[in-house]
Design a protein around this motif. Sequence first.
Motif, PDB file in Angstrom:
ATOM      1  N   GLU A   1      14.338 -56.389  49.843  1.00  0.00           N
ATOM      2  CA  GLU A   1      13.791 -55.405  48.649  1.00  0.00           C
ATOM      3  C   GLU A   1      12.945 -55.182  48.365  1.00  0.00           C
ATOM      4  O   GLU A   1      12.155 -54.226  47.668  1.00  0.00           O
ATOM      5  CB  GLU A   1      14.863 -55.089  47.531  1.00  0.00           C
ATOM      6  CG  GLU A   1      16.324 -54.957  47.681  1.00  0.00           C
ATOM      7  CD  GLU A   1      18.276 -55.320  46.358  1.00  0.00           C
ATOM      8  OE1 GLU A   1      17.168 -56.264  45.733  1.00  0.00           O
ATOM      9  OE2 GLU A   1      18.642 -55.156  46.708  1.00  0.00           O
TER      10      GLU A   1
ATOM     11  N   THR B   1      13.205 -51.118  48.077  1.00  0.00           N
ATOM     12  CA  THR B   1      13.931 -49.957  47.704  1.00  0.00           C
ATOM     13  C   THR B   1      15.836 -51.049  48.147  1.00  0.00           C
ATOM     14  O   THR B   1      15.606 -51.942  48.364  1.00  0.00           O
ATOM     15  CB  THR B   1      13.881 -48.997  49.065  1.00  0.00           C
ATOM     16  OG1 THR B   1      14.967 -48.378  48.838  1.00  0.00           O
ATOM     17  CG2 THR B   1      14.868 -49.815  50.500  1.00  0.00           C
ATOM     18  N   PRO B   2      16.355 -50.558  46.678  1.00  0.00           N
ATOM     19  CA  PRO B   2      17.503 -51.428  47.009  1.00  0.00           C
ATOM     20  C   PRO B   2      18.605 -51.078  47.904  1.00  0.00           C
ATOM     21  O   PRO B   2      18.805 -50.396  48.330  1.00  0.00           O
ATOM     22  CB  PRO B   2      17.875 -50.751  45.728  1.00  0.00           C
ATOM     23  CG  PRO B   2      17.720 -49.821  45.075  1.00  0.00           C
ATOM     24  CD  PRO B   2      16.404 -49.299  46.352  1.00  0.00           C
TER      25      PRO B   2
END
Length: 85
Positions: A53, A58-59
């Motif tokens: 992450e 980005t998750p």
Amino acid sequence: MSENITPEELAELMKKAAGITVTPEELRERSDDSFDTFGIDSLGLLGIVGELEKRYGTPMPPDSEKSKSPRQFLDAVNSALPAGA
């Protein structure tokens, strides 16, 4: 072109986040083996997810740290990466 996380990158993250040394070849050959057989527990996977992450900004999918095998994990996180990241 999308950039996928490779067995090489996963092997590097396993060492960095969980202190487990495994070769990319081992990950390819044993991609359906459970993470337990590599010595990675759920906390280790959580560390790997956190690193990804940070690295990609980005998750990752919510259940990616519950993946049972390297193949399942790579499928999950690669589906979350935006194309051309």
